[in-house]
Design an enzyme around this catalytic site. Structure first.
Site: not given
Length: 384
Positions: A71-72, A200, A327
């Site tokens: 995603g990052t 995922a 994060c």
């Protein structure tokens, strides 16, 4: 007692069926998808089959899906790639004040490159009013990016309405859907987003795998240059086992979605009822109606300063929860959750919340084990 894992918004355990798929792929498909021999052709076929299957879940064309490392990377690519491809049209980007760190930090970097960033405010429950988006649009605005589901609060944004406002003003729209994909309905055609980031490891798949949906005709520059993989826009040798696991995880989530979310909602309700019954000073953050089931963000009034100690004591009791985004926790100098500050919490409250996130493999017994441990710990803290 077994360890109870209640941090599924940070990352989920890999589903055994996903692991089985990946193991088979590691053994049976070791070729490079760019090679022209039989092993390479086999890998290429696996890759395109996976893309086709994922596209059917997202309701988009297979050629609109690009696999990434997560995603990052997808968020970085959407923002940077679109910004530099369209710099001649303007230099203004709008994001929400409660975006994931990878979006916030990408935009901080873009600001250093000459782009102007506007943070959309949210209400006290963490929701954006689509009508307010119009107030921040200028003739220099080239992109709006708003996450679908917030990773700390679980609040669901009115993405379709925000996308409608964006398109009525000829502005493309991107959404970070890493916390919503697999949990609630995500249809690219209905959503009308121009770019969608998914990954995922939030859906019981492997870490290090994700995808970016880019609507056909959306101009974007690549982040990675090399051998021309992913139709020349994302060069690097494709991670076939990771992609196979990602798509298998997505298919399982898609098939179980209604049943699974109902079960998780019941566990969330059970947790919130026990917390409310046993602690007079507990309060909950975020919108309690417009949210995905499974993310419960709460704190104890007057005892917010005990959050980290509480977290460590829970860990000693074999309970894994968090104080918010994993994060954001990387920053030792953090002044508290930017998400909680955005909904009006003061600096002390912004450092004092606990996030419990429930997943596929949790049971009512897990919730009770957590609540029992929390009761013992809070009694101990209040006695000191």
């Amino acid at each position: 007692m077994k360890r109870v894992y209640l941090d599924n918004a940070a990352s989920t355990p890999v589903d055994p069926l996903v692991l089985e798929t990946m193991n088979h792929t590691f053994v049976d498909c070791h070729g490079n998808a760019s090679s022209i021999h039989s092993n390479g052709t086999q890998a290429k076929e696996r890759l395109e089959n996976a893309r086709f299957r994922l596209a059917s879940i997202l309701n988009c064309h297979p050629e609109e899906l690009y696999f990434t490392s997560g995603g990052t990377e997808a968020n970085n690519w959407a923002l940077k790639g679109y910004a530099f491809a369209n710099r001649s049209k303007g230099n203004h980007i709008i994001i929400s004040a409660i975006e994931h760190d990878c979006v916030l930090n990408t935009c901080r970097w873009l600001h250093q490159q000459g782009f102007f960033i506007t943070l959309l405010p949210v209400d006290e429950s963490g929701i954006i009013d689509p009508e307010t988006v119009k107030e921040y649009l200028t003739n220099k605005t080239i992109l709006i990016s708003v996450m679908h589901v917030n990773n700390e609060l679980g609040t669901i944004q009115p993405i379709r309405e925000i996308a409608k406002v964006a398109h009525e003003n000829n502005t493309p729209f991107h959404t970070d859907a890493c916390q919503s994909f697999g949990k609630i309905q995500l249809d690219a055609e209905t959503l009308k987003a121009d770019m969608i980031s998914i990954n995922a490891h939030k859906i019981y798949g492997p870490k290090g795998t994700g995808a970016l949906y880019i609507r056909n005709g959306t101009p974007i520059e690549p982040l990675l240059h090399g051998g021309g993989q992913e139709r020349g826009l994302r060069s690097t040798t494709e991670n076939i086992p990771g992609i196979a696991g990602f798509v298998r995880a997505a298919e399982i989530c898609h098939s179980l979605q209604a049943e699974e979310q109902q079960k998780i909602a019941l566990l969330s309700d059970h947790l919130m009822l026990r917390l409310s019954d046993e602690f007079e000073n507990v309060y909950f953050n975020g919108n309690q109606q417009q949210r995905v089931p499974g993310i419960v963000n709460f704190a104890f009034s007057g005892q917010e300063g005990q959050a980290i100690r509480l977290l460590l004591m829970l860990d000693e009791e074999l309970i894994s929860v968090s104080t918010g985004s994993a994060c954001s926790s990387n920053h030792s100098d953090s002044g508290g959750s930017h998400v909680l500050k955005a909904i009006g919490r003061d600096p002390v409250e912004a450092r004092g919340a606990i996030r419990v996130s429930i997943g596929r493999f949790n049971t009512e017994k897990d919730i009770d084990q957590f609540c029992d441990a929390l009761f013992r710990i809070m009694h101990k803290l209040q006695s000191n």
